[in-house]
Scaffold this active site. Sequence first.
Site, mmCIF file in Angstrom:
data_model
loop_
_atom_site.group_PDB
_atom_site.id
_atom_site.type_symbol
_atom_site.label_atom_id
_atom_site.label_comp_id
_atom_site.label_asym_id
_atom_site.label_seq_id
_atom_site.Cartn_x
_atom_site.Cartn_y
_atom_site.Cartn_z
ATOM 1 N N GLY A 46 0.841 -1.198 0.000
ATOM 2 C CA GLY A 46 0.000 0.000 0.000
ATOM 3 C C GLY A 46 0.867 1.235 0.000
ATOM 4 C CB CYS A 91 5.430 2.071 7.280
ATOM 5 S SG CYS A 91 4.946 3.580 6.454
ATOM 6 C CG HIS A 133 -0.556 1.574 7.283
ATOM 7 N ND1 HIS A 133 0.347 1.033 8.173
ATOM 8 C CD2 HIS A 133 0.177 2.358 6.459
ATOM 9 C CE1 HIS A 133 1.560 1.485 7.894
ATOM 10 N NE2 HIS A 133 1.496 2.282 6.851
HETATM 11 ZN ZN ZN Z 1 2.876 3.299 5.620
#
Ligand code: ZN
Length: 176
Positions: A46, A91, A133
Site C-alpha cells: 500500500g 511501512c 494504515h
Molecule cells: Zn505506511
Amino acid sequence: MAVLEVLHYPDLGLRKKAVPIETVDESCLILAKDMLQTMYEYNGIGLASTQVNVHKRLVVIDLSEDKNEAIYLINPEILSSEGTKESQEGCLSLPEYYDTVIRAERITYRFQDLEGKVIKSEADGLLSVCIQHEIDHLDGKLFIDYLSPMKRRRLRKKLEKQEKQEKQEKHQAKIL
Ligand code: ZN
C-alpha cells in the site's frame, strides 16, 4: 510511469494532511500509476500520496502475490468500523521497522475510483488494515504514533544511529 521518491520518517512531509481531490483528471491518473510503480519497486502492498510528498487524497493498494490486482482509492474515508484486531505492520516510510498495533477488524468505507465514481464497500482482514494504515498517512499519521512513548524513543535513537553510520560511510567513500 516513474518511480517516485518515498519520504522517510521523521520527514515533516509525512505529517501534512492531504486535501480531497475535486476532479479526477489526467494528472490524477498519472500520479496513481506512478505511485503504483513506486509501491511495486519497493515491494509495498500500500502507498499513500503523502508518502511521495503529494498531498492529495489518493491511495494505491495491491495485496496480490503477482502484483496484478491494483486497487486505487481516491478520497477514501471510513464510514464505520467494528471489532479490534492486532496487526503486525511495517511501512515504506519506516524501512525495516515492524511492530504490532491495534486496528479495527472490519470497516465500511467509501471512495472514488479512477473514473470518479463513488463506491461504498466493506473490508476485513489485511485489506481492512491496509486501508486504515493508508488513510492515516493521508491525515499525517504513522503507525508508530500508536506505540508507547518508550518504544518511539527507542526507535528514534535507532534511526539517529543509522543516519550517523550512513553519513560516516559516505564520508569514508569520499576519502577513497
Ligand atoms: Zn505506511
